[in-house]
Design an enzyme around this catalytic site. Structure first.
Site, mmCIF file in Angstrom:
data_model
loop_
_atom_site.group_PDB
_atom_site.id
_atom_site.type_symbol
_atom_site.label_atom_id
_atom_site.label_comp_id
_atom_site.label_asym_id
_atom_site.label_seq_id
_atom_site.Cartn_x
_atom_site.Cartn_y
_atom_site.Cartn_z
ATOM 1 C CE LYS A 77 -3.674 -2.427 2.028
ATOM 2 N NZ LYS A 77 -4.621 -3.049 3.261
ATOM 3 C CD GLN A 130 -3.502 -4.747 6.568
ATOM 4 O OE1 GLN A 130 -3.511 -3.841 5.881
ATOM 5 N NE2 GLN A 130 -4.091 -5.914 5.921
ATOM 6 C CG ASP A 158 -9.866 -0.644 4.323
ATOM 7 O OD1 ASP A 158 -9.723 -0.960 3.408
ATOM 8 O OD2 ASP A 158 -9.306 -1.050 5.477
#
Ligand code: NDP
Length: 285
Positions: free
Chosen positions: A53, A97, A120
């Site tokens: 990322k 994460q 997200d």
């Protein structure tokens, strides 16, 4: 029939190039898009995802702020960091994460993220907005699945779409997105009876179960489209999807490979969401 292979790498590269152009435009207008990525602990797979990322951000000109916290981080400490990132003007996306260490409640962390920075798309309010058809950040993997279909010229209107898997981050949003595109949607899961029959009847099959090659090629209807979200490592170290690719491609009209199908799209969609958030915050959407 031998299927057309849907090239997720190429489609993702095209979308990332468009992101880079948009980032340059935003910077010229005085807005520098920024994404904060928080990782807790040293899970090797998570570290690879976070590194990818970060690299993708760098390549497209998005500022990437990395927070690598020790396994011993408390829930309060993590929530305090999320609150700080929510308030920062140079951060347009906040991503924590997963998985988190067992002592941290993942739902509490998801719900602490400002929905304006929920790139997200995991926040219950973001998912609720998707349910009622309002503009929102959509979870990156199912959003990427829709882009793969669109870029391949596959219109879902009137099609029988089977989503296999009902997770909050992939299966459920994929089903909602297909419904919004006028498909007739069936969702199957571990308690579904006669799974193979459901698969056989579908025009488009989106599989996200995390079971290596569980969907057999002869389950696929002749000419169906197969989107394989699964990423599984076999004992001999190969990466395979949830669908038996070699046999399925002989029956499908189009199919995504693993790797190189859905996988590359997830990060491309994360970048798009971050840019959308930055543009929105500056009122130049
Ligand atoms: P989850 O484990 O959260 O959900 C799996 C779903 O599959 C559940 O709904 C479960 O049913 C269903 N399922 C499990 N076993 C069976 C079975 N034998 N028959 C029918 N249904 C079954 O997984 P995710 O949705 O997070 O991920 C799915 C896969 O996609 C994984 O391989 C993951 O690695 C991959 N993935 C890939 C991404 C990418 O970027 N390409 C991103 C995210 C995930 P039930 O609800 O009844 O338990």
């Amino acid at each position: 029939m031998t299927a057309k292979i849907i090239d997720g790498k190429a489609i993702a590269a095209k979308r990332r190039a468009a992101v880079a152009v948009r980032v340059a435009e935003l910077k010229a207008a005085g807005v520098a898009p920024g994404l904060a990525v928080v990782i807790v602990g040293a899970d090797p797979a998570s570290q690879v995802y976070v590194r990818n990322k970060h690299k993708a951000c760098e390549e497209t000109g998005i500022h990437s702020f990395s927070y690598e916290l020790p396994e011993t981080t408390t829930q309060d400490e993590l929530l305090a960091l999320v609150t700080e990132l929510n308030a920062r003007d140079d951060v347009h996306g906040v991503l924590v994460q997963f998985p988190l260490p067992a002592h941290i409640d993942e739902d509490a962390v998801i719900e602490a993220i400002d929905i304006g920075k929920d790139v997200d798309g995991f926040h219950p309010e973001s998912i609720g907005r998707l349910v009622v058809g309002k503009d929102t950040f959509v979870s990156c993997t199912p959003a990427g699945v829709m882009v793969l279909l669109e870029e391949s010229g596959i219109d879902l209107t009137g099609k029988d779409v089977l989503v296999l898997g009902r997770s909050n981050n992939v299966g459920k949003p994929a089903a909602l997105l297909a419904l919004a595109r006028n498909a007739t949607v069936t969702v199957c899961h571990s308690r579904t009876r006669d799974l193979a029959d459901h698969v056989r009847a579908a025009d488009v099959v989106i599989v996200a179960i995390g079971r290596p090659e569980m969907v057999k090629g002869d389950w696929i209807g002749e000419g169906a489209v197969v989107i394989d979200v699964g990423i599984n490592r076999t004992e001999d170290g190969r990466l395979v999807g949830d669908v038996e690719f070699e046999t399925a491609k002989e029956r499908a009209s189009a199919i995504t490979p693993v790797p190189g199908g859905v996988g590359p799209m997830t990060i491309a969609m994360l970048l798009e969401n971050t840019v959308k958030s930055a543009a929105r915050s500056a009122g130049v959407e």
